[in-house]
Design an enzyme around this catalytic site. Structure first.
Site, PDB file in Angstrom:
ATOM      1  N   SER A 125      48.198-138.957 -26.786  1.00  0.00           N
ATOM      2  CA  SER A 125      46.891-139.573 -26.567  1.00  0.00           C
ATOM      3  C   SER A 125      46.303-139.126 -25.235  1.00  0.00           C
ATOM      4  O   SER A 125      47.003-139.084 -24.228  1.00  0.00           O
ATOM      5  CB  SER A 125      47.027-141.104 -26.552  1.00  0.00           C
ATOM      6  OG  SER A 125      45.811-141.687 -26.127  1.00  0.00           O
ATOM      7  N   ALA A 126      45.006-138.824 -25.269  1.00  0.00           N
ATOM      8  CA  ALA A 126      44.319-138.414 -24.044  1.00  0.00           C
ATOM      9  C   ALA A 126      43.985-139.617 -23.172  1.00  0.00           C
ATOM     10  O   ALA A 126      43.449-139.473 -22.077  1.00  0.00           O
ATOM     11  CB  ALA A 126      43.035-137.682 -24.420  1.00  0.00           C
ATOM     12  N   SER A 127      44.311-140.825 -23.656  1.00  0.00           N
ATOM     13  CA  SER A 127      43.890-142.028 -22.944  1.00  0.00           C
ATOM     14  C   SER A 127      44.909-142.502 -21.915  1.00  0.00           C
ATOM     15  O   SER A 127      46.091-142.644 -22.207  1.00  0.00           O
ATOM     16  CB  SER A 127      43.635-143.155 -23.936  1.00  0.00           C
ATOM     17  OG  SER A 127      43.414-144.365 -23.242  1.00  0.00           O
ATOM     18  N   THR A 181      40.261-148.250 -31.498  1.00  0.00           N
ATOM     19  CA  THR A 181      39.745-148.237 -30.126  1.00  0.00           C
ATOM     20  C   THR A 181      38.644-147.201 -29.944  1.00  0.00           C
ATOM     21  O   THR A 181      37.917-147.249 -28.953  1.00  0.00           O
ATOM     22  CB  THR A 181      40.886-147.946 -29.137  1.00  0.00           C
ATOM     23  OG1 THR A 181      41.817-147.086 -29.780  1.00  0.00           O
ATOM     24  CG2 THR A 181      41.579-149.204 -28.670  1.00  0.00           C
ATOM     25  N   ARG A 207      38.177-138.919 -20.117  1.00  0.00           N
ATOM     26  CA  ARG A 207      37.149-139.810 -19.563  1.00  0.00           C
ATOM     27  C   ARG A 207      36.107-139.030 -18.752  1.00  0.00           C
ATOM     28  O   ARG A 207      34.904-139.150 -18.983  1.00  0.00           O
ATOM     29  CB  ARG A 207      37.813-140.871 -18.680  1.00  0.00           C
ATOM     30  CG  ARG A 207      36.931-142.038 -18.357  1.00  0.00           C
ATOM     31  CD  ARG A 207      37.663-143.035 -17.463  1.00  0.00           C
ATOM     32  NE  ARG A 207      38.951-143.420 -18.009  1.00  0.00           N
ATOM     33  CZ  ARG A 207      39.940-143.978 -17.311  1.00  0.00           C
ATOM     34  NH1 ARG A 207      39.755-144.249 -16.018  1.00  0.00           N
ATOM     35  NH2 ARG A 207      41.084-144.291 -17.875  1.00  0.00           N
ATOM     36  N   LYS A 214      35.136-137.777 -29.017  1.00  0.00           N
ATOM     37  CA  LYS A 214      36.447-138.238 -29.489  1.00  0.00           C
ATOM     38  C   LYS A 214      37.526-137.253 -29.056  1.00  0.00           C
ATOM     39  O   LYS A 214      37.375-136.040 -29.237  1.00  0.00           O
ATOM     40  CB  LYS A 214      36.428-138.407 -31.010  1.00  0.00           C
ATOM     41  CG  LYS A 214      35.621-139.610 -31.442  1.00  0.00           C
ATOM     42  CD  LYS A 214      35.739-139.869 -32.934  1.00  0.00           C
ATOM     43  CE  LYS A 214      35.020-141.170 -33.283  1.00  0.00           C
ATOM     44  NZ  LYS A 214      34.974-141.374 -34.732  1.00  0.00           N
ATOM     45  N   LYS A 258      42.626-131.991 -24.892  1.00  0.00           N
ATOM     46  CA  LYS A 258      42.326-131.441 -26.218  1.00  0.00           C
ATOM     47  C   LYS A 258      40.938-130.795 -26.146  1.00  0.00           C
ATOM     48  O   LYS A 258      40.091-131.328 -25.450  1.00  0.00           O
ATOM     49  CB  LYS A 258      42.324-132.568 -27.273  1.00  0.00           C
ATOM     50  CG  LYS A 258      43.659-133.316 -27.358  1.00  0.00           C
ATOM     51  CD  LYS A 258      43.526-134.608 -28.158  1.00  0.00           C
ATOM     52  CE  LYS A 258      44.797-135.434 -28.062  1.00  0.00           C
ATOM     53  NZ  LYS A 258      44.743-136.713 -28.772  1.00  0.00           N
ATOM     54  N   GLU A 294      45.219-136.794 -36.426  1.00  0.00           N
ATOM     55  CA  GLU A 294      44.065-136.907 -35.528  1.00  0.00           C
ATOM     56  C   GLU A 294      42.800-137.380 -36.244  1.00  0.00           C
ATOM     57  O   GLU A 294      42.660-137.173 -37.445  1.00  0.00           O
ATOM     58  CB  GLU A 294      43.750-135.516 -34.954  1.00  0.00           C
ATOM     59  CG  GLU A 294      44.394-135.226 -33.611  1.00  0.00           C
ATOM     60  CD  GLU A 294      43.723-135.955 -32.458  1.00  0.00           C
ATOM     61  OE1 GLU A 294      42.681-136.592 -32.664  1.00  0.00           O
ATOM     62  OE2 GLU A 294      44.268-135.908 -31.340  1.00  0.00           O
ATOM     63  N   ASP A 295      41.878-137.967 -35.485  1.00  0.00           N
ATOM     64  CA  ASP A 295      40.570-138.306 -36.038  1.00  0.00           C
ATOM     65  C   ASP A 295      39.454-137.531 -35.332  1.00  0.00           C
ATOM     66  O   ASP A 295      38.283-137.746 -35.619  1.00  0.00           O
ATOM     67  CB  ASP A 295      40.287-139.820 -35.887  1.00  0.00           C
ATOM     68  CG  ASP A 295      40.073-140.207 -34.443  1.00  0.00           C
ATOM     69  OD1 ASP A 295      40.797-139.679 -33.565  1.00  0.00           O
ATOM     70  OD2 ASP A 295      39.173-141.020 -34.158  1.00  0.00           O
ATOM     71  N   ASP A 302      47.902-139.283 -32.746  1.00  0.00           N
ATOM     72  CA  ASP A 302      46.867-139.614 -31.772  1.00  0.00           C
ATOM     73  C   ASP A 302      46.772-141.151 -31.809  1.00  0.00           C
ATOM     74  O   ASP A 302      47.249-141.782 -32.761  1.00  0.00           O
ATOM     75  CB  ASP A 302      45.550-138.969 -32.206  1.00  0.00           C
ATOM     76  CG  ASP A 302      44.363-139.446 -31.410  1.00  0.00           C
ATOM     77  OD1 ASP A 302      44.471-139.501 -30.177  1.00  0.00           O
ATOM     78  OD2 ASP A 302      43.318-139.792 -32.026  1.00  0.00           O
ATOM     79  N   LEU A 303      46.191-141.757 -30.780  1.00  0.00           N
ATOM     80  CA  LEU A 303      46.110-143.221 -30.757  1.00  0.00           C
ATOM     81  C   LEU A 303      44.726-143.739 -31.186  1.00  0.00           C
ATOM     82  O   LEU A 303      44.581-144.364 -32.231  1.00  0.00           O
ATOM     83  CB  LEU A 303      46.440-143.729 -29.347  1.00  0.00           C
ATOM     84  CG  LEU A 303      46.252-145.228 -29.119  1.00  0.00           C
ATOM     85  CD1 LEU A 303      47.232-146.056 -29.942  1.00  0.00           C
ATOM     86  CD2 LEU A 303      46.419-145.576 -27.632  1.00  0.00           C
ATOM     87  N   ASP A 304      43.729-143.425 -30.347  1.00  0.00           N
ATOM     88  CA  ASP A 304      42.388-143.994 -30.545  1.00  0.00           C
ATOM     89  C   ASP A 304      41.759-143.483 -31.847  1.00  0.00           C
ATOM     90  O   ASP A 304      41.515-142.284 -31.988  1.00  0.00           O
ATOM     91  CB  ASP A 304      41.475-143.606 -29.368  1.00  0.00           C
ATOM     92  CG  ASP A 304      41.962-144.196 -28.046  1.00  0.00           C
ATOM     93  OD1 ASP A 304      42.456-145.333 -28.055  1.00  0.00           O
ATOM     94  OD2 ASP A 304      41.849-143.502 -27.018  1.00  0.00           O
TER      95      ASP A 304
HETATM   96  C1  BG6 Z   1      40.875-140.394 -26.195  1.00  0.00           C
HETATM   97  C2  BG6 Z   1      39.597-140.935 -26.794  1.00  0.00           C
HETATM   98  O1  BG6 Z   1      41.964-140.851 -26.959  1.00  0.00           O
HETATM   99  O2  BG6 Z   1      41.028-140.860 -24.845  1.00  0.00           O
HETATM  100  C3  BG6 Z   1      38.404-140.583 -25.915  1.00  0.00           C
HETATM  101  O3  BG6 Z   1      39.416-140.359 -28.085  1.00  0.00           O
HETATM  102  C4  BG6 Z   1      38.650-141.066 -24.491  1.00  0.00           C
HETATM  103  O4  BG6 Z   1      37.253-141.183 -26.444  1.00  0.00           O
HETATM  104  C5  BG6 Z   1      39.972-140.481 -23.970  1.00  0.00           C
HETATM  105  O5  BG6 Z   1      37.592-140.656 -23.627  1.00  0.00           O
HETATM  106  C6  BG6 Z   1      40.316-140.957 -22.555  1.00  0.00           C
HETATM  107  O6  BG6 Z   1      40.562-142.341 -22.584  1.00  0.00           O
HETATM  108  P1  BG6 Z   1      40.711-143.255 -21.283  1.00  0.00           P
HETATM  109  O7  BG6 Z   1      41.231-144.555 -21.835  1.00  0.00           O
HETATM  110  O8  BG6 Z   1      41.708-142.572 -20.377  1.00  0.00           O
HETATM  111  O9  BG6 Z   1      39.371-143.363 -20.674  1.00  0.00           O
HETATM  112 MG    MG Z   2      41.350-140.192 -31.603  1.00  0.00          MG
END
Ligand code: BG6
Ligand code: MG
Length: 227
Positions: free
Chosen positions: A119-121, A20, A52, A48, A150, A174-175, A12-14
């Site tokens: 990563s979900a980001s 982050t 978004r 977490k 997730k 993961e965290d 996982d990233l964040d």
């Molecule tokens: C996850 C984070 O990695 O990404 C969440 O743990 C975050 O907190 C999600 O909401 C989505 O990220 P982003 O950058 O697409 O808004």
């Molecule tokens: Mg995370």
């Protein structure tokens, strides 16, 4: 039947590779304050690993009385949070890699084991570039291509596919509680970073990334596979 050796480690990233998770918290806090919605670190734990838009909906559902926003308004609020977040991540440099992460990745590479990102980001690529570690990854799953976030296993399964690894031979790190659930639902070995109450489902738990080592992960993985 689980395989006898690890084929891939999927990060996982964040909150795992860099902090982050704190920037996500600060950006949501700013938005929640502007909307007069109560928001604190404790509630943030439940966000977490959550996308978004799902995070925004969870925050709004806490408002009393619950406001009703149109889809356009929701999108604008999510964009506003993302603008705040993007300001924070501008300052990221390779010094922001969490302790032990670079050494762990180097060790994994030396062993010929694949490294993946789940990563979900949607900001993941920018963050990896700023950290200077993009080239470590043999596979990166773009959150934009995933239908279910997730705790659904989809993102980890997609990462394993990219790496040509069997799920049972993958380790996920993961965290987030939602992340640990996703790893386990994918049939992988879960390494959790955080407190015992949040990480009780993890196969191996460490308090912080400085406590991670490949030998520790491999021993726990092999022990689990003997069960
Ligand atoms: C996850 C984070 O990695 O990404 C969440 O743990 C975050 O907190 C999600 O909401 C989505 O990220 P982003 O950058 O697409 O808004
Ligand atoms: Mg995370």
């Amino acid at each position: 039947m689980a395989a006898s050796h690890i084929q891939a480690v999927i990060f996982d990233l964040d909150g795992v590779i860099t902090d982050t998770a704190e920037y996500h918290y600060l950006a949501w806090k700013k938005l929640a304050d502007e909307l007069n919605i109560p928001f604190n670190r404790n509630f943030n734990e439940a966000l977490k690993g959550v996308s978004r838009m799902d995070s925004l909906k969870k925050i709004i559902s806490r408002a009393q009385p619950a406001p009703s926003f149109s889809e356009d308004e929701l999108n604008r609020l999510a964009d506003r949070k993302n603008e705040y977040y993007k300001e924070y991540i501008q300052q990221i440099t390779p010094d922001d890699l969490l302790p032990g992460i670079t050494d762990l990745m180097k060790e994994i590479k030396q062993k010929g084991i694949k490294i993946g990102l789940a990563s979900a980001s949607k900001n993941a690529m920018v963050v990896l570039e700023k950290l200077g570690i993009t080239s470590f990854f043999d596979g990166i799953v773009d959150a934009a291509t995933i239908e279910h976030g997730k705790p659904d296993p989809e993102i980890f399964l997609a990462a394993a596919r990219q790496l040509h690894a069997e799920s049972a031979s993958c380790v996920g790190i993961e965290d987030a509680e939602a992340g640990i659930q996703a790893i386990k639902a994918a049939g992988m070995f879960a390494v959790g970073i955080g407190t015992a109450d949040k990480m009780k489902e993890a196969g191996l738990r460490v308090e912080g990334t400085q406590k991670l080592s490949f030998i520790k992960i491999e021993s726990a993985y092999l022990l689990k596979n003997k069960e």
